[in-house]
Enzyme design. Sequence first.
Site, PDB file in Angstrom:
ATOM      1  N   ASP A  95      12.334  22.153  24.302  1.00  0.00           N
ATOM      2  CA  ASP A  95      12.412  21.550  22.890  1.00  0.00           C
ATOM      3  C   ASP A  95      11.889  20.056  23.838  1.00  0.00           C
ATOM      4  OD1 ASP A  95      12.582  20.512  20.206  1.00  0.00           O
ATOM      5  OD2 ASP A  95      14.684  20.036  20.961  1.00  0.00           O
ATOM      6  N   THR A 115      16.335  17.471  23.241  1.00  0.00           N
ATOM      7  CA  THR A 115      16.395  17.298  24.038  1.00  0.00           C
ATOM      8  C   THR A 115      15.712  17.054  25.203  1.00  0.00           C
ATOM      9  OG1 THR A 115      16.261  19.855  23.144  1.00  0.00           O
ATOM     10  CG2 THR A 115      15.844  19.867  25.342  1.00  0.00           C
ATOM     11  N   ARG A 145      16.753  10.905  11.425  1.00  0.00           N
ATOM     12  CA  ARG A 145      16.770  13.025  11.809  1.00  0.00           C
ATOM     13  C   ARG A 145      17.636  13.559  10.766  1.00  0.00           C
ATOM     14  NH1 ARG A 145      14.381  16.078  15.175  1.00  0.00           N
ATOM     15  NH2 ARG A 145      16.247  17.577  16.589  1.00  0.00           N
ATOM     16  N   SER A 194       7.688  22.507  20.509  1.00  0.00           N
ATOM     17  CA  SER A 194       8.053  21.525  19.224  1.00  0.00           C
ATOM     18  C   SER A 194       7.377  21.223  18.233  1.00  0.00           C
ATOM     19  CB  SER A 194       8.070  20.214  19.814  1.00  0.00           C
ATOM     20  OG  SER A 194       8.309  18.488  19.184  1.00  0.00           O
ATOM     21  N   ASN A 195       8.032  20.656  16.827  1.00  0.00           N
ATOM     22  CA  ASN A 195       7.953  20.600  15.497  1.00  0.00           C
ATOM     23  C   ASN A 195       7.013  19.135  15.524  1.00  0.00           C
ATOM     24  OD1 ASN A 195       9.103  22.436  13.951  1.00  0.00           O
ATOM     25  ND2 ASN A 195      10.902  21.162  14.032  1.00  0.00           N
ATOM     26  N   LYS A 238      10.371  25.271  13.104  1.00  0.00           N
ATOM     27  CA  LYS A 238      11.093  26.178  13.701  1.00  0.00           C
ATOM     28  C   LYS A 238      12.034  26.204  12.634  1.00  0.00           C
ATOM     29  CE  LYS A 238      11.135  23.436  18.083  1.00  0.00           C
ATOM     30  NZ  LYS A 238      11.440  23.370  19.283  1.00  0.00           N
ATOM     31  N   SER A 249      16.558  23.866  24.398  1.00  0.00           N
ATOM     32  CA  SER A 249      17.008  22.809  23.182  1.00  0.00           C
ATOM     33  C   SER A 249      18.601  23.041  23.167  1.00  0.00           C
ATOM     34  CB  SER A 249      16.223  23.996  22.029  1.00  0.00           C
ATOM     35  OG  SER A 249      16.729  22.504  20.645  1.00  0.00           O
ATOM     36  N   ASN A 306      19.103  21.725  20.103  1.00  0.00           N
ATOM     37  CA  ASN A 306      19.146  21.838  18.570  1.00  0.00           C
ATOM     38  C   ASN A 306      19.723  23.216  18.414  1.00  0.00           C
ATOM     39  OD1 ASN A 306      17.968  18.776  17.495  1.00  0.00           O
ATOM     40  ND2 ASN A 306      16.690  19.920  19.200  1.00  0.00           N
ATOM     41  N   PHE A 354      20.611  24.407  16.074  1.00  0.00           N
ATOM     42  CA  PHE A 354      19.797  25.829  14.980  1.00  0.00           C
ATOM     43  C   PHE A 354      18.580  25.895  15.736  1.00  0.00           C
ATOM     44  CE2 PHE A 354      15.150  23.973  14.366  1.00  0.00           C
ATOM     45  CZ  PHE A 354      15.118  22.509  14.055  1.00  0.00           C
ATOM     46  N   ASP A 355      18.076  25.394  16.893  1.00  0.00           N
ATOM     47  CA  ASP A 355      16.576  25.568  17.575  1.00  0.00           C
ATOM     48  C   ASP A 355      16.997  27.092  18.431  1.00  0.00           C
ATOM     49  OD1 ASP A 355      14.322  23.760  19.691  1.00  0.00           O
ATOM     50  OD2 ASP A 355      14.321  25.900  18.602  1.00  0.00           O
TER      51      ASP A 355
HETATM   52  C1  2OP Z   1      11.585  19.090  17.824  1.00  0.00           C
HETATM   53  O1  2OP Z   1      10.838  20.578  17.354  1.00  0.00           O
HETATM   54  C2  2OP Z   1      13.660  19.968  16.722  1.00  0.00           C
HETATM   55  O2  2OP Z   1      12.752  18.351  16.255  1.00  0.00           O
HETATM   56  C3  2OP Z   1      12.496  19.239  17.763  1.00  0.00           C
HETATM   57  O3  2OP Z   1      11.043  19.082  18.540  1.00  0.00           O
END
Ligand code: 2OP
Length: 225
Positions: free
Chosen positions: A15, A19, A46, A121-122, A154, A178, A180, A182-183
């Site tokens: 991620d 990350t 964020r 990544s998003n 994601k 990651s 995150n 949730f990720d």
């Molecule tokens: C990303 O996708 C989840 O924002 C984080 O890099």
Amino acid sequence: MAAQANTSVKALVFDAYGTLFDVHSVAALADRLFPGKGDALSQLWRNRQLQYTWLLSLMDRYEDFAVVTEKALVFACASLGLACPPATRAQLMNAYLELSPLPGVHDALARVSRVPLAILSNGSPGMLAPLVKNAGLEGRFTHVISADARRVYKPSPRVYQLGPDTLGLPAASIGFVSSNSFDAQGAKAFGYTTFWVNATGSVAEELGFTPDATLSNLRELEGKI
Ligand code: 2OP
């Protein structure tokens, strides 16, 4: 007993925001622009950025991550009563292309570079390319993969599927990394071998998709693969 290395991992997918890159490194600029409000703005920005990715995905109304990020910035400024005209927004959005790599990222990636490394990544391609270059990480990754290719965010499995599709490996043979939570949960639910980087000692999620390993920092990854 030291946790065993997971030798089945044939590639690592990272991620990006949170990350590899410190999303809150924009707080310094935010504080110069809005003295005393930098941290609050960065946190709220964020928070809303992620919420908007989830909401737009559920609505099936995808918008580019740069658009989502700027909309979240507008919300955060309004919530804090901060005047944020286009020129100010442009300054803060540009800072998002120059986020600091988190401490030890270069060394940690070098230590696991015996397997192919990728980003998933998003972030939109137009955001990720300068971000990786500005952090001095150009050439470190075999692929920089954006959720934009699937026009959903994601933790949609359609995004995680980009990893196996791009690397030509089954998800279980790919280590997904990651910070995150949730990720990490979403990646585990999808089928990756999952590493959650929990540098802040956060409480584990109760979604039921427990990562294969929880690390205190990226440096610990070397001993896990
Ligand atoms: C990303 O996708 C989840 O924002 C984080 O890099």
